[in-house]
Design a protein around this motif. Structure first.
Motif, PDB file in Angstrom:
ATOM      1  N   GLY A 183       1.074 -22.301 -29.148  1.00 45.69           N
ATOM      2  CA  GLY A 183       1.117 -20.885 -28.832  1.00 45.69           C
ATOM      3  C   GLY A 183       0.851 -20.524 -27.388  1.00 45.69           C
ATOM      4  O   GLY A 183       0.930 -19.350 -27.030  1.00 45.69           O
ATOM      5  N   ASP A 184       0.536 -21.502 -26.545  1.00 45.83           N
ATOM      6  CA  ASP A 184       0.220 -21.197 -25.145  1.00 45.83           C
ATOM      7  C   ASP A 184       1.512 -21.000 -24.354  1.00 45.83           C
ATOM      8  O   ASP A 184       2.213 -21.954 -24.025  1.00 45.83           O
ATOM      9  CB  ASP A 184      -0.613 -22.324 -24.543  1.00 45.83           C
ATOM     10  CG  ASP A 184      -1.186 -21.965 -23.183  1.00 45.83           C
ATOM     11  OD1 ASP A 184      -0.818 -20.902 -22.631  1.00 45.83           O
ATOM     12  OD2 ASP A 184      -2.020 -22.730 -22.665  1.00 45.83           O
ATOM     13  N   GLN A 185       1.805 -19.740 -24.053  1.00 43.23           N
ATOM     14  CA  GLN A 185       3.053 -19.422 -23.349  1.00 43.23           C
ATOM     15  C   GLN A 185       2.982 -19.788 -21.861  1.00 43.23           C
ATOM     16  O   GLN A 185       4.007 -20.092 -21.244  1.00 43.23           O
ATOM     17  CB  GLN A 185       3.367 -17.922 -23.489  1.00 43.23           C
ATOM     18  CG  GLN A 185       3.372 -17.415 -24.920  1.00 43.23           C
ATOM     19  CD  GLN A 185       4.348 -18.149 -25.815  1.00 43.23           C
ATOM     20  OE1 GLN A 185       5.440 -18.485 -25.391  1.00 43.23           O
ATOM     21  NE2 GLN A 185       3.945 -18.401 -27.057  1.00 43.23           N
ATOM     22  N   GLN A 196       3.864 -16.331 -30.374  1.00 40.93           N
ATOM     23  CA  GLN A 196       2.866 -17.139 -31.074  1.00 40.93           C
ATOM     24  C   GLN A 196       1.476 -16.917 -30.464  1.00 40.93           C
ATOM     25  O   GLN A 196       1.336 -16.786 -29.255  1.00 40.93           O
ATOM     26  CB  GLN A 196       3.214 -18.633 -30.991  1.00 40.93           C
ATOM     27  CG  GLN A 196       4.411 -19.049 -31.823  1.00 40.93           C
ATOM     28  CD  GLN A 196       4.739 -20.526 -31.658  1.00 40.93           C
ATOM     29  OE1 GLN A 196       4.517 -21.108 -30.596  1.00 40.93           O
ATOM     30  NE2 GLN A 196       5.284 -21.132 -32.703  1.00 40.93           N
ATOM     31  N   GLN A 197       0.466 -16.866 -31.312  1.00 37.01           N
ATOM     32  CA  GLN A 197      -0.918 -16.719 -30.855  1.00 37.01           C
ATOM     33  C   GLN A 197      -1.457 -18.081 -30.435  1.00 37.01           C
ATOM     34  O   GLN A 197      -1.299 -19.068 -31.162  1.00 37.01           O
ATOM     35  CB  GLN A 197      -1.786 -16.143 -31.972  1.00 37.01           C
ATOM     36  CG  GLN A 197      -3.249 -15.955 -31.619  1.00 37.01           C
ATOM     37  CD  GLN A 197      -3.438 -14.886 -30.554  1.00 37.01           C
ATOM     38  OE1 GLN A 197      -2.850 -13.816 -30.619  1.00 37.01           O
ATOM     39  NE2 GLN A 197      -4.264 -15.176 -29.561  1.00 37.01           N
ATOM     40  N   ILE A 198      -2.086 -18.153 -29.290  1.00 40.84           N
ATOM     41  CA  ILE A 198      -2.643 -19.417 -28.825  1.00 40.84           C
ATOM     42  C   ILE A 198      -3.723 -19.906 -29.795  1.00 40.84           C
ATOM     43  O   ILE A 198      -4.550 -19.130 -30.276  1.00 40.84           O
ATOM     44  CB  ILE A 198      -3.206 -19.270 -27.398  1.00 40.84           C
ATOM     45  CG1 ILE A 198      -3.606 -20.639 -26.837  1.00 40.84           C
ATOM     46  CG2 ILE A 198      -4.385 -18.312 -27.358  1.00 40.84           C
ATOM     47  CD1 ILE A 198      -3.947 -20.593 -25.362  1.00 40.84           C
ATOM     48  N   ALA A 199      -3.687 -21.196 -30.119  1.00 39.99           N
ATOM     49  CA  ALA A 199      -4.635 -21.777 -31.075  1.00 39.99           C
ATOM     50  C   ALA A 199      -5.795 -22.431 -30.331  1.00 39.99           C
ATOM     51  O   ALA A 199      -5.872 -23.660 -30.196  1.00 39.99           O
ATOM     52  CB  ALA A 199      -3.933 -22.779 -31.981  1.00 39.99           C
ATOM     53  N   TYR A 226      -1.993 -19.625 -39.954  1.00 38.59           N
ATOM     54  CA  TYR A 226      -1.263 -20.723 -39.329  1.00 38.59           C
ATOM     55  C   TYR A 226      -1.465 -20.672 -37.811  1.00 38.59           C
ATOM     56  O   TYR A 226      -1.454 -19.589 -37.231  1.00 38.59           O
ATOM     57  CB  TYR A 226       0.231 -20.609 -39.662  1.00 38.59           C
ATOM     58  CG  TYR A 226       1.041 -21.805 -39.236  1.00 38.59           C
ATOM     59  CD1 TYR A 226       1.141 -22.926 -40.055  1.00 38.59           C
ATOM     60  CD2 TYR A 226       1.680 -21.821 -38.000  1.00 38.59           C
ATOM     61  CE1 TYR A 226       1.877 -24.038 -39.654  1.00 38.59           C
ATOM     62  CE2 TYR A 226       2.406 -22.927 -37.590  1.00 38.59           C
ATOM     63  CZ  TYR A 226       2.494 -24.037 -38.426  1.00 38.59           C
ATOM     64  OH  TYR A 226       3.214 -25.138 -38.025  1.00 38.59           O
ATOM     65  N   PRO A 227      -1.687 -21.804 -37.114  1.00 38.76           N
ATOM     66  CA  PRO A 227      -1.656 -23.176 -37.616  1.00 38.76           C
ATOM     67  C   PRO A 227      -3.015 -23.702 -38.103  1.00 38.76           C
ATOM     68  O   PRO A 227      -3.095 -24.824 -38.578  1.00 38.76           O
ATOM     69  CB  PRO A 227      -1.195 -23.957 -36.382  1.00 38.76           C
ATOM     70  CG  PRO A 227      -1.855 -23.224 -35.246  1.00 38.76           C
ATOM     71  CD  PRO A 227      -1.784 -21.756 -35.637  1.00 38.76           C
ATOM     72  N   TRP A 228      -4.083 -22.884 -37.958  1.00 37.63           N
ATOM     73  CA  TRP A 228      -5.405 -23.341 -38.412  1.00 37.63           C
ATOM     74  C   TRP A 228      -5.375 -23.713 -39.895  1.00 37.63           C
ATOM     75  O   TRP A 228      -6.074 -24.643 -40.322  1.00 37.63           O
ATOM     76  CB  TRP A 228      -6.446 -22.245 -38.185  1.00 37.63           C
ATOM     77  CG  TRP A 228      -6.580 -21.765 -36.788  1.00 37.63           C
ATOM     78  CD1 TRP A 228      -6.248 -20.524 -36.315  1.00 37.63           C
ATOM     79  CD2 TRP A 228      -7.083 -22.475 -35.651  1.00 37.63           C
ATOM     80  NE1 TRP A 228      -6.510 -20.424 -34.966  1.00 37.63           N
ATOM     81  CE2 TRP A 228      -7.024 -21.609 -34.533  1.00 37.63           C
ATOM     82  CE3 TRP A 228      -7.573 -23.767 -35.470  1.00 37.63           C
ATOM     83  CZ2 TRP A 228      -7.446 -21.980 -33.256  1.00 37.63           C
ATOM     84  CZ3 TRP A 228      -8.002 -24.153 -34.193  1.00 37.63           C
ATOM     85  CH2 TRP A 228      -7.925 -23.275 -33.111  1.00 37.63           C
TER      86      TRP A 228
END
Length: 239
Positions: A183-185, A196-199, A226-228
């Protein structure tokens, strides 16, 4: 830019509180402190909360001890007095302030555990950080330890012990090592999708209490999304 009214501030779960320290779970996508966007920030939200809960007149003191990047959530600690702020800041400088994170990264690191040491340089104009060589003017050493906890569906759950607090440190070092965060753009745009949200989650903050000197550990678990959600988080309870 005008702010939203306090009634619209998001709820911030309190993990620990006494007369000196406030530990909370920072929601994702909220700045640690006021920035150019004018969006509600952690300091403003928590000051307002303290003011209302304790019916305090005038200004409320709350000291920012450490920061989390805006898209990152999890355990965060604030000082409720100037003395606590000074002592906690010294704990950060002396590295007796423990910071532990969990991240979901692309791929599976070749070594199940290890230490990453890099020189990082921040470009203030672009608000980006990159790995550079020793001797580069303005570069600072960044150190972290990592342990791969689980792997599934082409990604890995990684536990990170942060020894220095450089801007974007975890994101840059793991991307440089070939495993950008899910998720890191900014540092993984080639393998992540827009939106996507950074995990990356702050799971533990530990420090000597600024007054009692007792060892305090404040923990926060990532959300079950997701994805946790593809990993068994029970393992984190023993870290």
């Amino acid at each position: 830019m005008s702010r939203r009214e306090p009634a619209s501030y998001p709820a911030v779960p309190i993990l620990f509180e006494d007369n000196h320290v406030l530990g909370v779970t920072k929601p994702v996508n909220i700045p640690s402190q006021e920035d150019a966007t004018g969006d509600p920030d952690m300091l403003t939200i928590l000051k307002q909360d303290i003011k209302e809960r304790y019916d305090k007149p005038g200004n409320v003191f709350l000291g920012l001890v450490h920061r989390l990047d805006r898209p990152v959530g999890g355990a965060m600690v604030f000082a409720k007095t100037s003395k606590a702020a000074s002592r906690l800041s010294e704990a950060v400088r002396s590295r007796s302030f423990r910071k532990q994170y969990v991240a979901v990264v692309h791929g599976v690191p070749a070594k199940t555990s290890g230490r990453l040491v890099n020189m990082l340089y921040k470009d203030a104009k672009t608000n980006t950080v990159h790995v550079t060589s020793k001797g580069t003017d303005g570069a600072k050493e960044a150190i972290l330890d990592y342990t791969v906890l689980q792997a599934a569906e082409g990604v890995s759950l990684v536990l990170i012990e942060l020894h220095t607090g450089r801007p974007h440190q975890i994101r840059v070092q793991l991307s440089h090592a070939g495993h950008p965060l899910f998720g890191d753009q900014k540092y993984g745009s080639k393998v992540n999708k827009a939106g996507q949200q950074i995990a990356l989650w702050s799971v533990l903050v530990g420090f000597p209490h600024p007054v009692t000197k007792e060892d305090i550990s404040i923990r926060s678990m990532p959300p079950s999304v997701y994805p946790w959600s593809i990993f068994n988080m029970d393992q984190l309870g023993s870290t």
